[in-house]
Write a protein that holds these residues in place. Sequence first.
Motif, mmCIF file in Angstrom:
data_model
loop_
_atom_site.group_PDB
_atom_site.id
_atom_site.type_symbol
_atom_site.label_atom_id
_atom_site.label_comp_id
_atom_site.label_asym_id
_atom_site.label_seq_id
_atom_site.Cartn_x
_atom_site.Cartn_y
_atom_site.Cartn_z
ATOM 1 N N GLU A 156 16.147 12.765 -26.085
ATOM 2 C CA GLU A 156 16.144 14.165 -26.505
ATOM 3 C C GLU A 156 14.819 14.569 -27.132
ATOM 4 N N SER A 157 14.208 13.673 -27.860
ATOM 5 C CA SER A 157 12.920 13.988 -28.486
ATOM 6 C C SER A 157 11.797 13.345 -27.671
ATOM 7 N N GLY A 158 10.675 14.015 -27.637
ATOM 8 C CA GLY A 158 9.538 13.453 -26.921
ATOM 9 C C GLY A 158 9.354 14.078 -25.554
ATOM 10 N N ASP A 159 8.350 13.613 -24.874
ATOM 11 C CA ASP A 159 7.931 14.150 -23.586
ATOM 12 C C ASP A 159 8.787 13.549 -22.478
ATOM 13 N N ALA A 160 9.379 14.407 -21.642
ATOM 14 C CA ALA A 160 10.214 13.917 -20.543
ATOM 15 C C ALA A 160 9.390 13.403 -19.372
ATOM 16 N N VAL A 161 8.137 13.818 -19.276
ATOM 17 C CA VAL A 161 7.352 13.510 -18.070
ATOM 18 C C VAL A 161 7.258 12.015 -17.781
ATOM 19 N N PRO A 162 6.975 11.138 -18.761
ATOM 20 C CA PRO A 162 6.915 9.712 -18.430
ATOM 21 C C PRO A 162 8.231 9.183 -17.850
ATOM 22 N N HIS A 163 9.338 9.727 -18.280
ATOM 23 C CA HIS A 163 10.640 9.283 -17.775
ATOM 24 C C HIS A 163 10.854 9.773 -16.350
ATOM 25 N N PHE A 164 10.464 11.007 -16.064
ATOM 26 C CA PHE A 164 10.560 11.513 -14.698
ATOM 27 C C PHE A 164 9.659 10.699 -13.770
ATOM 28 N N ARG A 165 8.469 10.372 -14.237
ATOM 29 C CA ARG A 165 7.551 9.604 -13.393
ATOM 30 C C ARG A 165 8.051 8.186 -13.159
ATOM 31 N N LEU A 166 8.632 7.584 -14.194
ATOM 32 C CA LEU A 166 9.209 6.249 -14.029
ATOM 33 C C LEU A 166 10.334 6.288 -13.001
ATOM 34 N N LEU A 167 11.196 7.294 -13.098
ATOM 35 C CA LEU A 167 12.315 7.377 -12.159
ATOM 36 C C LEU A 167 11.799 7.547 -10.732
ATOM 37 N N ARG A 168 10.794 8.384 -10.570
ATOM 38 C CA ARG A 168 10.236 8.586 -9.227
ATOM 39 C C ARG A 168 9.655 7.287 -8.677
ATOM 40 N N GLN A 169 8.939 6.546 -9.512
ATOM 41 C CA GLN A 169 8.356 5.282 -9.059
ATOM 42 C C GLN A 169 9.437 4.278 -8.692
ATOM 43 N N LEU A 170 10.489 4.224 -9.495
ATOM 44 C CA LEU A 170 11.595 3.311 -9.200
ATOM 45 C C LEU A 170 12.265 3.679 -7.878
ATOM 46 N N ALA A 171 12.432 4.981 -7.635
ATOM 47 C CA ALA A 171 13.035 5.418 -6.377
ATOM 48 C C ALA A 171 12.155 5.030 -5.198
#
Length: 217
Positions: A162-177
Amino acid sequence: MGLNDIKGRIAAAEQAAGRAPGSVTLIAVSKVQPPARVESVLMAGQRIFGENYVQEAQGKWPDWQARFDGVSLHMIGPLQSNKAKLAVQLFDAIHSLDRMSLARKLAAQIAEQGRAPELFVQVNTGDEPQKAGVLADELPGFLASCREMGLSPQGLMCIPPESGDAVPHFRLLRQLAEDNGLPNLSMGMSADFETAIAEGATHVRVGSAIFGARDYG
């Protein structure tokens, strides 16, 4: 805001990111929303909806599905293993496959019912102990086990901290996919769906920005 506004913002975000028009699926999150609000969005043409609770969905959607053609239901909340049978009956997609015990239950129900919802594996990108989801480094093994039991996950889902920048998480998910050959990414909600689209989301889950604030009273 409202449905047309959100659709316009999705189209603009697709264009800004160099994405093809219509490449992002809008899931209107209708959990705990008054029936009149949901029906107005149905009347406006929206057909893909997200629910968090199996029993709530079971209680309200069969009537709407009988009245409105082409409704597609997506399970986006935590799914209890004992609700797997109902979930396979009700939902066209399940975004919260997050553990092996649930995978086994879903595999059994899919085989028994002959109905296979599209499956997304939920990834705990923030490694948060209180949050459901497969850890990033455990994902390849989890996917291999799912495939061995006859499941065919088509995407990944995440809910960033909830806190912090979502972008690193979106990028991690994309890389994992990409690493695991999965075409779909379920990420981005009312506050950050445009950012998620810029990072490759194929499905965004938008509730309050369409329907208004929820009333849990």
